[in-house]
Design a protein around this motif. Structure first.
Motif, short mmCIF file in Angstrom:
data_model
loop_
_atom_site.label_atom_id
_atom_site.label_comp_id
_atom_site.label_asym_id
_atom_site.label_seq_id
_atom_site.Cartn_x
_atom_site.Cartn_y
_atom_site.Cartn_z
N SER A 14 40.34 45.45 -108.20
CA SER A 14 40.38 46.97 -108.22
C SER A 14 41.36 47.43 -107.42
CB SER A 14 38.80 47.63 -108.01
OG SER A 14 39.15 48.93 -107.65
N LEU A 15 42.13 48.45 -107.86
CA LEU A 15 43.30 48.95 -107.06
C LEU A 15 42.87 50.05 -105.96
CD1 LEU A 15 45.95 49.22 -110.09
CD2 LEU A 15 45.89 47.69 -108.13
N GLY A 41 36.96 45.15 -119.47
CA GLY A 41 38.33 45.16 -119.78
C GLY A 41 39.08 44.30 -118.64
N MET A 42 38.79 43.81 -117.67
CA MET A 42 39.48 42.88 -116.83
C MET A 42 39.15 41.39 -117.56
SD MET A 42 38.28 44.25 -112.92
CE MET A 42 39.29 42.85 -112.06
N THR A 43 37.89 41.12 -118.06
CA THR A 43 37.76 39.96 -118.55
C THR A 43 38.76 39.57 -119.54
OG1 THR A 43 35.38 40.06 -117.75
CG2 THR A 43 36.08 38.50 -119.35
N GLU A 44 38.69 40.57 -120.47
CA GLU A 44 39.53 40.48 -121.89
C GLU A 44 41.03 40.53 -121.47
OE1 GLU A 44 37.08 43.44 -124.83
OE2 GLU A 44 38.45 44.20 -123.85
N PRO A 88 37.55 52.22 -119.65
CA PRO A 88 38.27 51.64 -118.37
C PRO A 88 39.55 52.18 -118.18
CG PRO A 88 38.14 49.94 -119.78
CD PRO A 88 37.64 51.01 -120.62
N THR A 89 40.10 52.21 -116.90
CA THR A 89 41.39 52.58 -116.23
C THR A 89 41.98 51.28 -116.04
OG1 THR A 89 40.69 54.79 -115.67
CG2 THR A 89 42.85 53.90 -114.88
N LEU A 90 42.95 50.54 -116.73
CA LEU A 90 43.38 49.22 -116.35
C LEU A 90 44.92 49.24 -116.42
CD1 LEU A 90 41.26 47.17 -118.92
CD2 LEU A 90 40.84 47.31 -116.54
N LYS A 91 45.20 48.57 -115.31
CA LYS A 91 46.71 48.18 -115.17
C LYS A 91 46.82 46.57 -115.46
CE LYS A 91 50.81 49.20 -112.30
NZ LYS A 91 51.35 49.91 -110.88
N CYS A 132 45.63 43.26 -115.50
CA CYS A 132 44.39 42.60 -115.38
C CYS A 132 43.55 43.64 -114.04
CB CYS A 132 44.43 41.16 -115.00
SG CYS A 132 45.16 40.01 -116.29
N ASP A 133 44.43 44.50 -113.48
CA ASP A 133 43.59 45.41 -112.63
C ASP A 133 42.67 46.50 -113.22
OD1 ASP A 133 44.86 43.50 -110.87
OD2 ASP A 133 46.57 44.74 -110.51
N CYS A 134 42.26 46.97 -112.16
CA CYS A 134 41.34 48.21 -112.82
C CYS A 134 41.32 49.16 -111.55
CB CYS A 134 39.83 47.74 -113.30
SG CYS A 134 38.84 47.59 -111.65
N HIS A 135 41.05 50.69 -112.09
CA HIS A 135 40.67 51.86 -111.00
C HIS A 135 39.36 52.14 -111.21
CE1 HIS A 135 45.11 52.79 -109.76
NE2 HIS A 135 45.31 52.19 -110.89
N LEU A 136 38.69 52.27 -109.99
CA LEU A 136 37.37 52.86 -110.10
C LEU A 136 37.42 54.15 -109.63
CD1 LEU A 136 35.44 49.31 -109.64
CD2 LEU A 136 35.50 50.88 -111.75
N SER A 137 38.08 54.65 -108.77
CA SER A 137 37.75 55.87 -107.98
C SER A 137 37.50 57.35 -109.03
CB SER A 137 38.90 56.22 -107.20
OG SER A 137 40.17 56.21 -107.89
N GLY A 138 38.31 57.00 -110.14
CA GLY A 138 37.94 58.04 -111.24
C GLY A 138 36.33 58.51 -111.77
N VAL A 139 35.68 57.14 -111.71
CA VAL A 139 34.40 57.21 -111.99
C VAL A 139 33.52 57.94 -110.92
CG1 VAL A 139 32.38 55.74 -112.62
CG2 VAL A 139 34.77 55.01 -113.12
N GLU A 140 33.89 57.88 -109.76
CA GLU A 140 33.04 58.23 -108.64
C GLU A 140 33.26 60.10 -108.95
OE1 GLU A 140 33.02 59.32 -103.85
OE2 GLU A 140 34.78 58.28 -104.61
N ASN A 141 34.41 60.61 -109.29
CA ASN A 141 34.73 61.94 -109.54
C ASN A 141 34.01 62.40 -110.77
OD1 ASN A 141 36.48 62.05 -107.31
ND2 ASN A 141 38.21 61.41 -108.63
#
Length: 204
Positions: free
Chosen positions: A66-67, A150-153, A107-110, A112-121
């Motif tokens: 996670s970034l 998404g990361m697994t894929e 999911p917001t992916l870059k 193999c990495d992901c972003h999760l902060s947007g989910v909180e908002n």
């Protein structure tokens, strides 16, 4: 070690969690071949390429993470919004089970990495707009699941069809476990071994 006159061994936090997961899931034989391990907790949301190592049994290399927020941080923050006790994982899962809503978050992916902060908002916005606490809890967990899927894929596409192991406190969540099992199979450590790496260090 020098003071006590006993051998000293050097292992990482991640090695401990991965070996604890292998122990708990009954698949210690995987330590002899490459595999992918996910360690998803309050402090990490990591995909690890794990390979045999003659010096330290296994070597773990982070190949996705996670970034921003970690999955456990997100769950605890959303739990705080909903006045759930800390740590919020078990209570959030029970609350989400009361929801009949069906979400398919992207999911917001870059890579193999992901972003999760947007989910909180998004969870905060949904709560402010009048969504029920159960629906917000469900959206949160569905979003975490979408990110891990998404990361697994992405990791499998990058490193090949390797065995999968899921560990860490967040992976004790029954909703996430069921969906990931349906999608990928993989091995899951039981909760006792998911959140504690002491057994893994002892095994190492």
């Amino acid at each position: 070690g020098a003071v006590l006159g006993v051998p000293t061994y050097f292992f990482t936090h991640q090695q401990g969690h991965v070996m604890a997961a292998l122990t708990g899931a009954g698949c210690l034989e995987l330590r002899h071949r490459p595999f992918i391990a996910f360690h998803v907790s309050g402090g990490t949301t990591d995909a690890l390429l794990v390979e045999p190592d003659p010096d330290c049994i296994i070597r773990c290399r982070v190949v996705g993470h996670s970034l921003d927020l970690k999955a456990g941080q997100l769950i605890d923050r959303v739990g705080g919004m909903l006045s759930l006790p800390f740590p919020a994982g078990p209570a959030l899962e029970r609350l989400a089970a009361q929801s009949s809503a069906v979400y398919k978050p992207r999911p917001t992916l870059k890579g193999c990495d992901c972003h999760l902060s947007g989910v909180e908002n998004q969870c905060r916005d949904r709560l402010a707009k009048g969504d029920s606490p159960a629906d917000v809890a469900r959206f949160c967990l569905d979003s975490v699941c979408a990110a891990v899927v998404g990361m697994t894929e992405a990791v499998l596409a990058e490193y090949g069809d390797l065995p999968l192991v899921y560990a860490g406190g967040v992976m004790s969540n029954g909703i996430l476990k069921q969906r990931l099992t349906d999608r990928f199979g993989g091995r899951f450590a039981p909760p006792t071994y998911s959140a504690d790496n002491a057994a893994g260090i002892a095994c190492l």
